[in-house]
Design an enzyme around this catalytic site. Structure first.
Site: not given
Length: 345
Positions: A32-35, A181
């Site tokens: 998951s990555s932040s919105q 990333f």
């Protein structure tokens, strides 16, 4: 949301993020990555309804849903990932939430999805060691790529780029921005502390915690052995001192300048925790600082390494503390793509 297009702002409001990033038991999907990070990169794509998009890294499927929402029923999103479980999950999840205009593939992102191109836009959620040739051959004329690419031949050197085509085959970078990333890889990972490539020396302590060094100076048999000894020294006899930056100085700009100038002995590292560090190292000493604040150094061995890192810092200050906003970028062709370099514009 300030800075985002009206269409993206509406898409963010329309989607239930938790439906994608959380499993049925409420736990967070690891990939998951932040919105905010997702929205910042998508906003740079300038997506329009009806476009075809290639996404490298399906992850939770949340970014895929945003892309599908923005391209609309006349558009299409092809998303690739190497993790079988994530691919299978997204294939079920996206149509169930109203996004049948998606195709999810298990594939190596470096190769793209040649059978589904050309693409108006390509976006990647993993750092490529260079701009792959396959992405350019699959990009439509006047298309756009938004992706992190390594700025130096060491691990954890990713920089966000926006890339366009000047003609059918020649790409150029029109924007650099902070983005980090995991390194792009063709196999499923079972751990996150040791990057999948670019590591020159690595070890684990008695509890299994991983430490590693990455630097061009380590790439010979003799230097590898010296690097192994240095890494052992850092693991067992390191000390912490202040510097090289003062509180409030822009650590992200300092990191970017180091990656762009690539001074001799530039090294990245992790020392038993997820904190990535950057600094100077040589066979008998190291001085490494964290990439968030750069106000604390980890050092071991020859103190000359500290002096070198402080000299780099002075040089950066004397040139006006340049960062990504001050850099021009170049793409240099080689056998299977383009390497990225940058310097003060």
């Amino acid at each position: 949301m300030p800075g985002y297009s009206p269409a993206l702002t509406a898409a963010l409001a329309a989607l239930d993020e938790d439906a994608f990033v959380r499993r049925a038991d409420g736990t967070l999907v690891a990939q998951s990555s932040s919105q905010q990070i997702i929205a910042d990169l998508i906003n740079r794509l300038d997506l329009q309804p009806g476009m075809t998009v290639l996404e490298i890294g399906t992850g939770t499927g949340y970014s895929t849903a945003l892309l599908a929402h923005l391209t609309g029923t006349e558009g299409h999103v092809v998303s690739v990932d190497v993790v079988t479980e994530l691919v299978d999950r997204a294939r079920t999840l996206l149509p169930a939430h109203g996004y049948p205009n998606t195709t999810i593939l298990r594939a190596d992102g470096v190769q793209g999805a040649p059978e589904h191109g050309p693409f108006d836009r390509i976006i990647a959620w993993a750092t490529a060691p260079h701009l792959p040739a396959a992405w350019i051959t699959q990009l439509a004329f006047e298309g756009v790529i938004v992706a992190p690419i390594a700025l130096a031949p060491i691990s954890k050197s990713g920089i966000g780029t926006r890339i366009r085509l000047t003609d059918d085959t020649t790409p150029y970078v029109d924007q650099l921005f902070p983005a980090g990333f995991v390194e792009m890889h063709g196999q499923e990972l079972d751990q996150w502390l040791i990057p999948p490539y670019g590591i020159d020396v690595a070890c684990r302590d008695d509890t299994g915690r991983a430490s590693w060094l990455s630097g061009a100076w380590l790439r010979s048999p003799e230097q590898y052995l010296q690097g192994q000894h240095l890494l052992d020294n850092l693991a067992t006899h390191r000390r912490e001192i202040s510097g090289p930056l003062e509180p409030g100085e822009p650590a992200a700009d300092f990191r970017a300048w180091l990656l762009a100038t690539r001074p001799d002995g530039l090294t990245t590292a992790a020392l038993g925790d997820p904190t990535w560090r950057i600094g100077h190292a040589h066979p008998t000493g190291a001085a490494l600082t964290d990439t968030r604040t750069a106000t604390t150094m980890i050092t071991a061995g020859d103190p000359d390494a500290i002096e070198v890192l402080l000299t780099w810092t002075t040089r950066w200050r004397d040139t006006g503390r340049p960062g990504l906003a001050d850099f021009g970028a170049n793409l240099t062709a080689f056998h299977d793509g383009w390497t990225l370099s940058a310097g003060v514009d």
